[in-house]
Design an enzyme around this catalytic site. Structure first.
Site, PDB file in Angstrom:
ATOM      1  N   HIS A 273       0.836  -1.215   0.000  1.00  0.00           N
ATOM      2  CA  HIS A 273       0.000   0.000   0.000  1.00  0.00           C
ATOM      3  C   HIS A 273       0.862   1.254   0.000  1.00  0.00           C
ATOM      4  O   HIS A 273       1.870   1.337   0.690  1.00  0.00           O
ATOM      5  CB  HIS A 273      -1.043  -0.001   1.118  1.00  0.00           C
ATOM      6  N   ASP A 285       6.125   0.581   6.479  1.00  0.00           N
ATOM      7  CA  ASP A 285       4.670   0.415   6.377  1.00  0.00           C
ATOM      8  C   ASP A 285       4.092   1.568   5.572  1.00  0.00           C
ATOM      9  O   ASP A 285       3.703   2.571   6.126  1.00  0.00           O
ATOM     10  CB  ASP A 285       4.048   0.357   7.783  1.00  0.00           C
ATOM     11  N   GLU A 319      -4.939   1.808   2.605  1.00  0.00           N
ATOM     12  CA  GLU A 319      -5.028   0.587   3.418  1.00  0.00           C
ATOM     13  C   GLU A 319      -5.221   0.941   4.884  1.00  0.00           C
ATOM     14  O   GLU A 319      -5.991   0.319   5.595  1.00  0.00           O
ATOM     15  CB  GLU A 319      -3.758  -0.258   3.254  1.00  0.00           C
ATOM     16  N   ASP A 347       3.146  -6.465   3.270  1.00  0.00           N
ATOM     17  CA  ASP A 347       2.746  -5.418   4.216  1.00  0.00           C
ATOM     18  C   ASP A 347       3.151  -5.799   5.637  1.00  0.00           C
ATOM     19  O   ASP A 347       2.418  -5.547   6.588  1.00  0.00           O
ATOM     20  CB  ASP A 347       1.238  -5.145   4.111  1.00  0.00           C
TER      21      ASP A 347
HETATM   22 ZN   LIG Z   1       0.623  -1.453   6.282  1.00  0.00          ZN
END
Ligand SMILES: [Zn+2]
Length: 460
Positions: A273, A285, A319, A347
């Site tokens: 994402h 992230d 996300e 992820d």
């Molecule tokens: Zn994530």
């Protein structure tokens, strides 16, 4: 003679077909896999590109100019790389704005509490809320103390066990606290390790329960307050938040392709994402997830490895606080969901890869396991059942086999959703191994003679 020659031809043809069928994935693809791994391990472009992207634009919460500028940048770079069908596909995303916020212990003494409001939370009244703390060690502990909760701020001091379990207090704590009459909710940050860093993340309300503001404080301060209360002190905290939710805004899923040579309409989709929380720089992230898939495609192009099917790299949007990108992808590609042979998501950070987690049929699992064995040289050959990812969830639910890149998760939650999610925590060699792992899996799945068996429809 004619008879004999045609009989011979039949025998030869049969033997050839039989040897092809018997040729294992290992025999057929060992050489390609080794070329991919060798080339990936010599290359630190993935780390450099992630550093550039995250330091040029910063963090990328849905609704921010930084997210859209990052998407524009990815589109321009993918075109420069020679990817095909590079585009952004529209998705409307929720917009939450943190605003000014603070927390302070005001008795038994004054102390600032480093905090982060939880995504989706409402604001406090302009002057903040000052109230006594009620500590709860679990939801059932809160139920047992329900009679004491009225007018208080509930602090959930729940030690980290695993993410799925502990994140429940961040996600649902405000609703549980409001149900027993609390005026605010604080959660101990969801992490196994802390240097007094607060961790944000999403939370949700229930339309039948009064909304109260919710924030995370550090592990250290949650434990301290808990001990003060256990010693009989009345701890009072002033919580001030100005967060607000704005109307939905347009964003995009960003994607590019390596178009297949023989079955271009059949697709292996993979990526991560592109959005992040509004703290740190969203390096692990999940900028890293997008970049390793993108680098995998660039590497295959460079090696002249064009698979029979199309490989599509996607940076899904939103996300973190909505999942609208994964849903928009499913809706935009409804007509070709049956042509998706595999979906892979990264992820969980781009640390040293160990293999994949899997969702789908046992028949697909057995084949993917054979592909993963070609990653044994870099110890990334483990294939375990269960898991996949939030962004591919909408299409794996429709029967597409799904994989999640599985990495050494030791340090991921130390930095997750904090100001410390920055490129320096990642290692170029680990990232190169992630590129190799993604590239080998995507290439072979896209090139095999037969598509992977699909899941029974409606499988989790
Ligand atoms: Zn994530």
């Amino acid at each position: 003679m004619r008879f004999r020659s045609s009989a011979l031809a039949t025998v030869v043809a049969f033997a050839f077909a039989h040897s092809l069928a018997a040729q294992s994935i290992a025999d057929r693809y060992r050489g390609d896999a080794n070329r991919i791994i060798d080339a990936a391990l010599k290359d630190s472009t993935a780390w450099n590109r992630l550093a550039e992207m995250t330091e040029k634009f910063g963090n990328r919460l849905s609704g921010t100019p930084a997210l859209e500028q990052t998407i524009d940048w990815v589109i321009a770079r993918m075109k420069e790389d020679g990817l095909q069908n590079v585009r952004g596909e529209p998705a409307m995303v929720p917009v939450w704005v943190r605003g000014e916020e603070s927390a302070e212990m005001v008795s038994p003494r004054l102390q600032n509490l480093p905090m982060l409001g939880l995504g989706g939370s409402i604001a406090t009244p302009p002057g903040g809320i000052t109230a006594a703390i009620l500590v709860a060690s679990s939801f059932s502990d809160l139920t047992a103390k329900a009679a004491q909760a009225s007018g208080k701020i509930v602090l959930f001091d729940v030690p980290f066990t695993n993410y799925g379990e502990t994140v429940q207090y961040r996600a649902r704590g405000a609703v549980a606290a409001a149900k027993v009459g609390a005026v605010g909710a604080l959660v101990r940050s969801v992490t196994p390790y802390s240097q007094r860093t607060p961790h944000t993340g999403g939370m949700s309300y229930d339309s039948t329960v009064r909304r109260i503001p919710a924030a995370a404080i550090t592990v250290e301060d949650a434990e301290m307050i808990h001990r003060l209360v256990d010693r009989g002190e009345t701890v009072r905290v002033k919580l001030t938040m100005s967060a607000k939710t704005m109307p939905d805004a347009p964003s995009r899923n960003v994607m590019g392709e390596l178009v297949g040579s023989a079955k271009p309409d059949e697709i292996v989709v993979f990526g991560g994402h592109i959005d992040s929380w509004d703290v740190g720089r969203g390096a692990m992230d999940d900028g890293g997830g997008v970049v390793v898939a993108w680098e995998a495609v660039r590497l295959l192009k460079r090696l002249g490895l064009r698979p029979r099917r199309t490989i599509r790299v996607v940076g899904w949007t939103n996300e973190e606080n909505g999942g609208r990108g994964g849903q928009a992808y499913r809706d935009a590609h409804k007509a070709e969901v049956d042509k998706h042979v595999l979906a892979i998501e990264s992820d969980g950070g781009v640390f040293k890869p160990q293999g994949f987690t899997f969702t789908g049929s046992d028949a697909a699992f057995d084949i993917l396991k054979q592909i993963a064995l070609l990653l044994d040289r870099i110890d990334a050959d483990a294939m375990v059942k269960g898991g996949g990812g939030a962004d591919i969830g909408p299409i794996t639910a429709l029967g597409v086999p799904g994989l999640g890149l599985n990495v050494d998760g030791t340090r991921y939650f130390w930095y997750h959703h904090t100001a410390a999610d920055t490129i320096d925590k990642l290692d170029p060699n680990d990232m190169a191994r992630c590129v190799a792992t993604m590239a080998v899996m995507a290439y072979i799945a896209a090139d095999m003679a037969d598509p992977l068996p699909r899941s029974p429809t409606g499988a989790p």
